[in-house]
Design an enzyme around this catalytic site. Structure first.
Site: not given
Length: 518
Positions: A116, A241, A288, A349, A384
């Site tokens: 990811e 997100h 992100r 998110h 994160r």
């Protein structure tokens, strides 16, 4: 009044992991889990991607995972916490497997590891695109096998009970004795007196309205801890997100997992340009915050409401095998990933900040612990890294369990007053709650979103104060309802996000203020 050894508020991965471990260790002690919806309704249930754990020792290492986490956190991670969490990953996965959680395997029988955004290697253990749902299932099944665990669904925690509620107690000695609980089905408000209380209440996404979170994510635990005078930190770091499925109303809460970009999907603007190459050399696999800010920039330039995720060049059968839930959701919205681009937009998110805890999960209030998204451990820093959150919950639930296994908490010898709602009346003015909720959410989206400014933040602060005063007056005069309490909690959370945003003078990770670059 109910007396219990351990009160756990929240039934996601954090609360259930601690509950199962402590109940197995001490079968003579009682655990009460309070959750405001169905027992399986939590942010965990909607976690698609997986758990980031170093398993491929040939290509991956703890050192690489640590480095990726620190890069995403943009200099604000606690290095010692990062090392601790990542190195414990394989052990915590073993426990999930023992409890019956299933994860995808490749043709050779090894874990089918995903990759990811922000990760340098394939290390995400997953179950299709419903990993959180599978973990929740396994944990609930184990919890129901333990007779000393009681789960109270449709029970809403109103407030923590501290020395502020106790006559004659030292107001400077912060200590938690349990919580006041609202039975949503009967309307009864009662006390749960606990030797130790764990907040595992999840996130805050509904403060923004447009969110990938479920409707229960209203920041209740953080708001309760804030009112109880616990230390709350890093609330400005709200992670958006990049790819929530867009609908015409702009209210979609369905997440198109980051793993889809890890699988090879491209982000394109309306003209078809793959724009991420202009913003970051990692393109779609940038962290992100970079991807969200890049999309926000594209939308501001074009005036469009969304961008697109292009999966048409991918192997459709492999896509369907990896992401069956996403594929079905797209079809339900008349989007065929074989031929159509998926319209996506950033949505609230994950919260990187929250209730400040140490490595043992202890808050700044005695007898009160916090775990999962409502806590601020220092792992995430300013942003994160994808799929680190379920790992964090597992590790900190274990740390809190280890601490309790060595330190027995005695029943508090204090007289706790009953909940006092004298002078309140049942209100029919639910329209006031809905109006203030919509105003709050619009305020946060427009003034406290992906890109902020001091002027917008100050304007939000002033308007929030007016909403707060109006709702507090309404709260004091009204009988308790869940929607009123959730609104009150969201206002507290919004206040924390705004005030802590104004205190940050440097852009870091997920926080971007245009006045900090002038």
């Amino acid at each position: 009044m109910i007396a219990t050894h351990y009160l756990v508020i929240g039934s996601g991965i954090a609360g259930l992991t601690f509950s199962v471990k402590i109940a197995e260790k001490f079968p003579e002690r009682n655990v009460v889990i309070v959750t405001k919806a169905n027992e399986d309704e939590s942010n965990t249930k909607y976690a698609q991607g997986g758990v980031a754990i170093v398993l491929d020792k040939e290509n991956d290492s703890f050192k690489k995972h640590i480095k990726d986490t620190l890069i995403a956190g943009d200099g604000l991670c606690n290095d010692a916490v990062v090392k601790m969490v990542i190195k414990e990953g394989p052990q915590r996965l073993e426990e999930l497997l023992l409890w019956g959680a299933n994860f995808d395997l490749d043709a050779k029988g090894a874990f089918d590891l995903g990759k990811e955004g922000g990760h340098s290697e394939y290390r995400v253990v997953h179950h299709k695109d419903i990993t959180g749902y599978e973990i929740e299932r396994a944990l609930l099944k184990r919890a129901h096998q333990l007779p000393n665990i009681t789960i109270l669904p449709h029970h809403f925690a109103l407030d923590l009970i501290t020395n502020h509620h106790i006559a004659g107690a030292d107001a400077n000695e912060l200590k938690c004795y349990g919580a006041y609980i609202f039975n949503q089905k009967t309307g009864e408000i009662f006390t749960i007196k606990a030797n130790s209380t764990l907040l595992a209440s999840g996130g805050i996404g509904c403060v923004y309205g447009h969110t990938t979170n479920p409707v229960i994510a209203t920041g209740d635990g953080i708001a309760m801890a804030y009112r109880a005078k616990a230390k709350i930190k890093d609330m400005e770091f709200v992670q958006f997100h990049p790819t929530a499925l867009y609908d015409a109303k702009g209210e979609s809460s369905f997440l198109i997992s980051e793993a889809v970009r890890g699988f090879g999907a491209y982000l394109r603007n309306k003209a078809g340009k793959r724009f991420m190459l202009d913003h970051d050399e990692r393109a779609e696999l940038a962290s992100r915050d970079i991807v969200s800010q890049s999309i926000d920039s594209e939308l501001k330039k074009s005036g469009e409401s969304h961008v697109y995720l292009d999966c048409t060049h991918l192997d459709p059968e492999a896509f369907i095998q990896h992401f069956p839930n996403i594929y079905k959701k797209c079809l339900d919205n008349h989007i065929d990933i074989k031929t159509d681009w998926i319209p996506v937009v950033p949505a609230s998110h994950y919260l990187c900040g929250g209730i400040k805890v140490n490595k043992k999960g202890k808050t700044t209030i005695e007898n009160l612990f916090a775990c999962g998204e409502c806590s601020r451990t220092g792992l995430h820093g300013a942003n994160r890294l994808a799929s680190n959150s379920l790992l964090e919950a597992l590790v900190y639930a274990h740390n809190i369990f280890k601490y309790h296994a060595k330190h027995e908490y005695k029943e508090p010898q204090v007289e706790i007053p009953d909940w006092n709602d004298e002078g309140t009346t049942i209100t029919e003015e639910h329209v006031l709650i809905q109006h203030n909720l919509k105003e709050l959410q619009a305020l946060m989206r427009n003034y406290v979103g992906i890109v902020r400014s001091n002027e917008r933040l100050k304007r939000a602060e002033k308007r929030l104060e007016l909403i707060h005063d109006e709702v507090e007056d309404f709260y004091k005069a009204s009988k308790i309802t869940t929607s009123l309490c959730e609104l009150r909690n969201m206002i507290n959370v919004a206040h924390l996000i705004v005030t802590q945003s104004l205190q940050r003078s440097e852009n870091k990770g997920g926080y971007f203020n245009i006045d900090n670059v002038r």
